[in-house]
Design a protein around this motif. Structure first.
Motif, short mmCIF file in Angstrom:
data_model
loop_
_atom_site.label_atom_id
_atom_site.label_comp_id
_atom_site.label_asym_id
_atom_site.label_seq_id
_atom_site.Cartn_x
_atom_site.Cartn_y
_atom_site.Cartn_z
N ALA A 584 0.84 -1.12 0.13
CA ALA A 584 -0.15 0.09 -0.18
C ALA A 584 0.87 1.42 0.09
N PHE A 585 0.40 2.24 -0.62
CA PHE A 585 1.46 3.37 -0.94
C PHE A 585 0.50 4.70 -1.14
N GLY A 586 1.21 5.71 -0.90
CA GLY A 586 0.78 7.10 -0.77
C GLY A 586 1.86 8.18 -1.16
N GLU A 587 1.40 9.28 -1.70
CA GLU A 587 2.33 10.50 -2.06
C GLU A 587 1.57 11.48 -1.96
N LEU A 588 2.22 12.84 -1.80
CA LEU A 588 1.53 13.81 -1.57
C LEU A 588 2.74 14.87 -2.26
N VAL A 589 2.04 16.00 -2.78
CA VAL A 589 2.94 16.97 -3.30
C VAL A 589 2.07 18.31 -2.91
N LEU A 590 2.85 19.12 -2.03
CA LEU A 590 2.20 20.33 -1.33
C LEU A 590 3.15 21.81 -1.80
N ALA A 606 6.21 14.12 -0.09
CA ALA A 606 6.55 13.13 0.71
C ALA A 606 5.77 11.69 -0.05
N GLY A 607 6.44 10.48 0.52
CA GLY A 607 5.62 9.46 0.08
C GLY A 607 5.93 8.37 1.24
N ILE A 608 5.07 7.33 1.04
CA ILE A 608 5.38 6.17 2.01
C ILE A 608 4.84 4.98 1.24
N ARG A 609 5.46 3.80 1.48
CA ARG A 609 5.02 2.54 1.06
C ARG A 609 4.97 1.53 2.17
N TYR A 610 4.12 0.60 2.45
CA TYR A 610 4.18 -0.53 3.30
C TYR A 610 4.27 -1.58 2.47
N THR A 626 8.75 -0.73 5.55
CA THR A 626 7.87 0.37 5.42
C THR A 626 9.18 1.39 4.65
N THR A 627 8.90 2.02 3.43
CA THR A 627 9.93 2.66 2.98
C THR A 627 9.12 4.25 2.87
N TRP A 628 10.04 5.14 2.68
CA TRP A 628 9.31 6.79 2.59
C TRP A 628 10.46 7.54 1.97
N LYS A 629 9.97 8.82 1.90
CA LYS A 629 10.99 9.79 1.09
C LYS A 629 9.96 10.94 1.34
N ALA A 630 10.99 12.09 1.35
CA ALA A 630 10.50 13.59 1.53
C ALA A 630 11.36 14.18 0.60
#
Length: 1008
Positions: A584-590, A606-610, A626-630
């Motif tokens: 499952a994953f999600g990303e956001l650009v603000l 930012a983004g995250i993936r489980y 769990t991986t993530w980025k910013a």
């Protein structure tokens, strides 16, 4: 929605006008306005590095792009050729090296390993080619490639595990309408290496533009270029002595446990004299020159098809599909097979033995090592016993005797070993997408792919039949008559082995490798329709889930499983395994601030993936990650942007790392500390060599493998866990309005991997034992884990009896690299022509590898050795200058590769061994060959120039002429034994430095 174009943009990505700012390289001829116009007409753009498909958002991560225009100018025929030109990509296994090539080509980003990146097609994973999870670049449809994006750094949040060093994304042309045909031919100045390529692409829009379909077929065929056809590689050169050398598996035969002089110290491995009558009095031998059989360009034939279609079912739903099929045939050709130091039993009544040869076996000194040192001589058999054994042909006769010996003989009469790899590959995807609102879209798809490779091995002697054929007491019948055994004359001169003997000794074998990948993906992405108070662009997002199922197997016939093939490098055991991944994953650009003083744009993302992995094994190992980025970008003023990104990435163990059984194969090592006279004068060293399995009688006569190869034992480990990576980038983009047509980028990257799934290098294994030899070393596990040939004491020989070095796979490794990518681009109308200047380059500060906490943290930037497999220079760049006229384009490509040197740590290890061995001149070009020849310790900086002329005969016809390696630069000779066989081949490094010489290519493109 009344039209589909909005949804197409929503699922697309960054417009090329923005790409010209954020990418590290742009097309040689492209101007921003034409790019934008093309994008508007194509209506579908793919961005690499994000799941959010918003054309108004530029990414914070740097991407290097190679366009179809650049590919056409260079006349690249394969994806491997395209990537080889990009600085920062380290050559991996490919077509330039034949020995060790498994019929596939891979990419290695940043030198972190070809298994630590993902190759994508239009952002999609494709089924891997083998058990290590790597995609074969031979399956990319080059004719349809619009551009190639290379993203550096951890991308696991966007694409899942494996993207630790980055991704390579091949973007294909979408919505193609019309007919296009390409045909090209390339040949070297020497008249060999012919390469033919032909492609046809057909596309059409239908139902008033609601649908589009494109179909392409391609064919490629290349001829081999033999190392024997180039002066610098015709003879194998020993990197240490600088002399013409070769393999110890030579012709005539060599046998251990001989003593032709009948003296106390006369034991050793001897070669039969050229006339086939006796053994040579000394251990000197005629090394076998295997170079002429090996090749610099692997023969290759490929047929591929690619099809894609989309159709608007309604204003709210579009169906789409994509399919790719490829059938590749690759032949690897290497020097003849034979018996590579295998243990055999030879009756002293063998009919092919001469009296002198028989006496050499009988006269072997069987005294203890201490007695031999004291000058005591006790022969195996007295002259009378030897004479009686010569006529005893019945094993029940009391006088019948056999001797055990290590047998080495090259099967020159049989011809080369040929492995034919036939790979059938397909990958199919289908899905639906549409709009939820004017700014939010959805996409659901599924994909399935399979790859099957059949390897047929020809021209190999079988070790078991060699043993059977040597146990003969007549010229017509073996002692064991099964299989129609034909006695082998291994004691005569070259040419003594008849076709009938070879017919009995050799047989074909087969290994089939199958992989599959099933995928399901669902994504919702777009923007919320509202922005924060100080910004104009809306907040964008992507959420979704993904499922992947991997399976892979290696199915070998009994011959391949047994390790019975002479010179095959070890057994090919059956392997099968698989695993599932749920994500499952999600990303956001603000966008935070836009169109304000000193804040033209300030955007964070930012983004995250489980992920949950379940391995198909009885113990059912599983793990969660769990991986993530910013990241973010800041544009204080027009034309200047600062960008940065931080990512936490993982790589799950692949099927080979999990399921491969323990096996003995070949690796590279030039200097064995137990070789030569060193153990004779160092009692502690001698004790270690004996503890490792060397017979006491071999101390002082152990040799290095002249081919620089030794055995090693390793395998998979079901207890492995995912490795982890932290990476960050920081850079800037310049596009000043005061200098129209100019852009520049500079980006620093830093990647660190912990819990790395690695194995020690050969140098690590040797150093762990031999760096500090003491009396206790003979019982030290780091020493006793090394196992030697029980007949010769050497680290090479038959896999069944000589495990060699222990290179165990574990999670104990660490890798790190950092450096700077940079680019400059300038385009200007200079009146009589359009001038285009582009440069992409890389400076690698460091690239380190540590196999275990006790291992050396080894630096490999700018160095080459058996421990630093492929060459990674400190500086590297490609610069293209193009003049575009109305009907003609002239383009010059300049490629630079920085100076590299022999690894200092390996040089220090060699020096220590040389001093112990009592070399006469350990710091120079001594005649003992204890140190790498000083001439081979440095490869100077290299400059390559390619010149291209492109003629626009009409709107429908374009002719392109290219001279590659225009100055006909030859690669620097460094010998054949100082590096890994997979990269150091033909006395050079042909994957890094051009071994083919000047080449001419012509291509024609027809468009309607």
């Amino acid at each position: 929605m009344k039209t589909f174009s909005k949804r197409a943009l929503l699922r697309a990505g960054v417009a090329p006008a923005i790409l010209s700012v954020s990418l590290a390289a742009t097309a040689a001829f492209a101007q921003d306005a034409p790019q934008a116009a093309e994008a508007e007409s194509a209506d579908t753009i793919v961005v690499t590095g994000s799941l959010i498909k918003n054309p108004n958002l530029a990414r914070s991560t740097p991407v290097t792009a190679t366009t179809a225009d650049q590919i056409e100018l260079k006349q690249n025929n394969t994806a491997e050729d395209i990537l080889r030109e990009i600085p920062g990509i380290v050559p991996s296994i490919g077509s330039a090296v034949n020995n060790g090539n498994g019929g596939a080509s891979f990419v290695n980003l940043r030198g972190l390993g070809s298994n630590r990146n993902i190759v994508l097609l239009d952002g999609d994973r494709l089924v891997p080619a083998e058990l290590n999870g790597r995609f074969d670049l031979n399956n990319i449809p080059v004719a349809l490639v619009e551009r190639v994006d290379v993203l550096t750094g951890g991308a696991s949040t966007t694409y899942g595990a494996d993207a630790i060093s980055g991704v390579v994304n091949f973007i294909t042309r979408s919505d193609f309408a019309g007919f296009e045909a390409n045909v090209s031919n390339q040949i070297t100045e020497d008249g060999d290496g012919n390469y033919v390529r032909a492609d046809i692409t057909i596309g059409a829009n239908f139902d008033d533009g609601r649908g589009n379909a494109v179909f392409a077929v391609g064919y490629q065929q290349s001829d081999p270029v033999y190392q024997g056809s180039r002066s610098f590689s015709n003879d194998q050169v020993d990197s240490y002595s600088g002399a013409i050398g070769g393999s110890g598996t030579s012709t005539p035969s060599r046998f251990s446990n001989t003593n032709p002089s009948g003296t106390a110290t006369g034991n050793g491995t001897r070669q039969i004299t050229a006339d086939g009558t006796a053994f040579r009095p000394t251990t000197a031998f005629d090394a076998f020159n295997f170079n002429p059989y090996n090749i610099f360009q692997t023969p290759f034939e490929r047929f591929n098809m690619f099809g894609a279609a989309r159709y608007e079912i309604s204003d709210a739903v579009e169906a789409y599909t994509r399919g790719i099929f490829s059938k590749n045939t690759v032949k690897t050709i290497i020097a003849p097979s034979g018996a590579f130091g295998i243990a055999v039993q030879v009756p002293l009544s063998n009919p092919y033995l001469t009296t002198a040869q028989r006496n050499a076996f009988c006269q072997r000194n069987v005294a203890t090592a201490a007695q031999i040192a004291a000058g005591t001589y006790i022969p195996l058999l007295t002259p009378a016993q030897c004479a009686a054994a010569a006529t005893a042909v019945d094993p029940s006769d009391p006088n019948y005797r056999e001797v055990t010996t290590a047998f080495s003989r090259r099967a020159t009469e049989l011809g080369p070993r040929i492995s034919e790899f036939t790979t059938t590959f397909f990958d199919y995807k289908a899905g639906f997408r549409g709009g939820i609102t004017d700014t939010i879209s959805w996409d659901v798809s599924g994909a399935y792919g399979e790859s099957e490779q059949t390897q047929t091995q020809q021209g190999y002697w079988l070790n078991s039949r060699v043993r059977q054929a040597l146990r003969a007491t007549s010229t017509t019948e073996c002692l064991d008559t099964t299989n129609g055994c034909v006695p082998l004359n291994a004691f005569g001169p070259d040419g003594s082995i008849t076709p009938e003997m070879n017919a009995f000794l050799n047989a074909n074998s087969q290994v089939v490798t199958k992989t599959s990948l099933a995928q399901a993906n669902a994504t919702i992405n777009g923007d919320f329709g509202w922005a924060v108070p100080w910004a104009s662009d809306a907040v964008a997002f992507a959420i979704g889930g993904e499922y992947r199922k991997y399976t892979a197997s290696q199915e070998s016939d009994l011959l391949s499983q047994s390790g019975d093939l002479g010179g095959a490098g070890g057994a090919a055991p059956n392997i099968a395994g698989g695993y599932d991944v749920y994500e499952a994953f999600g990303e956001l650009v603000l966008p935070l601030v836009q169109d304000k003083p000193f804040f033209q744009d300030l955007t964070v993302e930012a983004g995250i993936r489980y992920s949950k992995y379940s391995v198909d094994a009885p113990s059912n190992p599983s793990y969660k990650t769990t991986t993530w980025k910013a990241g973010g970008s800041w544009t204080p003023v027009d034309g200047f942007k600062i960008r940065g990104n931080y990512a936490r990435a993982v790589r799950a163990p692949n099927i080979a790392e999990l399921f491969a059984p323990v096996n003995t194969l070949l690796t590279n090592l030039s200097v064995d500390p137990c070789s030569g006279a060193a153990p004779v004068t160092n009692a502690n060293l001698a004790a270690v060599c004996i503890a490792q399995g060397a017979p006491a009688t071999t101390i002082g006569s152990i040799t290095n493998d002249p081919a620089g190869q030794v055995n090693y034992t390793g395998g998979g480990n079901l207890n492995l866990n995912p490795e982890k990576s932290n990476s960050w980038t920081l850079g800037a983009v310049f596009q000043p309005s005061a200098l129209p047509g100019f852009s520049a980028t500079v980006d620093y990257y830093n990647i660190k991997i912990t819990d790395a799934i690695t194995s020690p290098t050969p140098g690590d294994a040797i150093s762990a034992c031999f760096d500090n030899i003491t009396a206790a070393s003979a019982t030290d596990p780091s020493c006793t884990v090394i196992r030697r040939n029980p007949l010769t004491g050497e680290l090479f020989g038959e896999a069944a009896t000589t495990p060699g070095l222990s290179l165990v796979t574990s999670n104990l490794g660490k890798l790190s690299t950092d450096g700077v990518d940079f680019s400059l681009n300038y385009q200007k109308d200079i009146g009589f022509a359009n001038l285009s200047l582009s440069l992409i380059g890389n400076w690698t500060n460091s690239s380190k590898f540590q196999a275990t906490s006790a291992s050396l943290n080894r630096e490999c930037v700018g160095y080459y050795s058996v421990n630093c497999a492929s060459i990674q220079p400190e500086w590297q760049f490609s610069q293209r200058t193009t003049l575009g006229f109305e009907k003609f384009d002239l383009s010059l490509l300049w490629r630079y590769i920085d100076t590299v040197n022999f690894e200092p740590q390996q040089l220090a290890d060699d020096l220590a061994a040389a001093i112990d061995a009592g070399c006469t001149d350990p710091n120079g070009a001594d005649p003992d060959g204890c140190m790498v020849d000083p001439e081979f310790r440095k490869i100077k900086a290299e400059h390559y120039f390619d010149l291209t002329g492109r003629f626009h005969v009409s709107d429908e016809i374009t002719i392109t002429l290219t001279v590659q390696n225009m100055l006909n630069n030859k690669p620097k000779v460094v010998g054949n034994t100082l590096g890994s066989t997979s990269y150091n081949s033909g006395n050079v490094y042909p994957s890094t430095y051009d071994a083919l010489g000047r080449r001419y290519a012509v291509a024609a493109k027809f468009r309607f």
